[in-house]
Design a protein around this motif. Structure first.
Motif, short mmCIF file in Angstrom:
data_model
loop_
_atom_site.label_atom_id
_atom_site.label_comp_id
_atom_site.label_asym_id
_atom_site.label_seq_id
_atom_site.Cartn_x
_atom_site.Cartn_y
_atom_site.Cartn_z
N UNK A 122 20.64 61.21 110.21
CA UNK A 122 21.82 60.56 109.66
C UNK A 122 22.30 61.26 108.39
N UNK A 123 23.48 60.88 107.98
CA UNK A 123 24.05 61.32 106.70
C UNK A 123 24.20 60.10 105.81
N UNK A 124 23.77 60.22 104.56
CA UNK A 124 23.72 59.08 103.64
C UNK A 124 24.48 59.41 102.37
N UNK A 125 25.31 58.47 101.93
CA UNK A 125 26.03 58.63 100.67
C UNK A 125 25.33 57.86 99.57
N UNK A 126 25.20 58.49 98.39
CA UNK A 126 24.46 57.87 97.30
C UNK A 126 22.97 58.03 97.50
N UNK A 127 22.19 57.22 96.80
CA UNK A 127 20.74 57.24 96.91
C UNK A 127 20.20 55.86 96.57
N UNK A 128 19.01 55.56 97.07
CA UNK A 128 18.44 54.22 96.85
C UNK A 128 18.28 53.88 95.36
N UNK A 129 18.16 54.91 94.53
CA UNK A 129 18.01 54.67 93.09
C UNK A 129 19.35 54.49 92.38
N UNK A 130 20.42 54.92 93.04
CA UNK A 130 21.76 54.79 92.46
C UNK A 130 22.76 54.89 93.61
N UNK A 131 23.18 53.72 94.11
CA UNK A 131 24.07 53.69 95.27
C UNK A 131 25.41 54.36 94.99
#
Length: 265
Positions: free
Chosen positions: A180-189
């Motif tokens: 998948x491709x993910x925008x942002x990160x779990x630590x900073x959406x």
């Protein structure tokens, strides 16, 4: 997915800078002595003073350094060279003797020649590994006889849902790679990151049976209806340091933890 390591290394390298700046990782407080470890893993670890610990998939080393501060001799490993670079810098600033090695988990036996009292891994680690039999082999390889394996991890039930916890979007079992491709990160959406990644879901039976098959005896297994991290969307802190999803509350498990011991023969 023969190139999954390249894809994921690029993804984790991109996360390092925004993670270091995020409130999620509270680096300033950490440098001033705050531990990054949680009650879940601390209860299983017990007194580790004087113990040798191998920390698998350590990111930029906060847990590794926290273990060092408790009196252990710690070696942290991670796939991301940028994370390991940051880990070494943090250890220097914290004045600990924590050692760090950049390596894929599966390749580590070819790089590191040492046995440990404890092998440790925690939160969001095994999903990056396709083969848990090879993973369990690595754990067995590095543990001394009667050594301990301590693990805290997000529950596979959580990974069945989409990011908004509206639908069951993924298989509980390790059916195939999740690309998948993910925008942002779990630590900073809100972080300006767009990353490709490859992951695998692993059922509890897959985890435990592979450990058992590699000469490890499960001594403790615990499940928790909360997460020590606000790393999911639609999550609410119901007690200090404890989060649950707003949709499910305490109805689903969010974390599990394992303590296992390597047999002496």
């Amino acid at each position: 997915m023969e190139n999954y390591l390249d894809i994921n290394k690029k993804s984790w390298n991109a996360k390092v800078e925004p993670h270091l700046k995020s409130d999620f990782y509270f680096v300033d407080e950490f440098l001033n002595g705050r531990t990054s470890l949680n009650s879940i893993e601390l209860e299983l670890l017990g007194d580790i003073k004087g113990k040798t610990i191998l920390h698998l998939q350590c990111h930029f080393g906060q847990d590794s350094i926290s273990l060092s501060r408790m009196g252990a001799k710690v070696t942290g490993i991670d796939l991301s060279d940028k994370a390991i670079e940051a880990a070494k810098d943090l250890a220097k600033q914290c004045n600990t003797d924590t050692e760090f090695i950049c390596s894929d988990v599966y390749e580590l036996p070819n790089i590191l020649d040492q046995k440990f009292d404890i092998v440790f891994t925690s939160y969001g680690t095994i999903g990056w590994l396709p083969d848990l039999e090879k993973w369990a082999n690595v754990i067995n390889h590095f543990l001394k006889p009667e050594g301990k394996f301590i693990m805290a991890e997000f529950h596979p039930v959580v990974w069945m849902f989409d990011d908004d916890f509206k639908d069951v979007a993924y298989n509980y079992f390790n059916e195939k790679p999740i690309v998948e491709t993910y925008e942002g990160t779990y630590a900073d959406f809100s972080a300006e990151l767009v990353q490709d990644y490859v992951m695998w879901n692993h059922s509890l039976s897959e985890v435990m049976q592979n450990l058992i098959s590699k000469n490890l005896t499960i001594e403790q297994f615990n499940e928790f209806d909360w997460s020590p991290y606000p790393c999911f969307k639609h999550i609410k802190e119901f007690e200090k340091g404890k989060w649950r999803t707003t949709k499910f509350g305490n109805k689903i498990p969010m974390v599990y933890a394992i303590a296992a011991q390597k047999k002496s023969s």
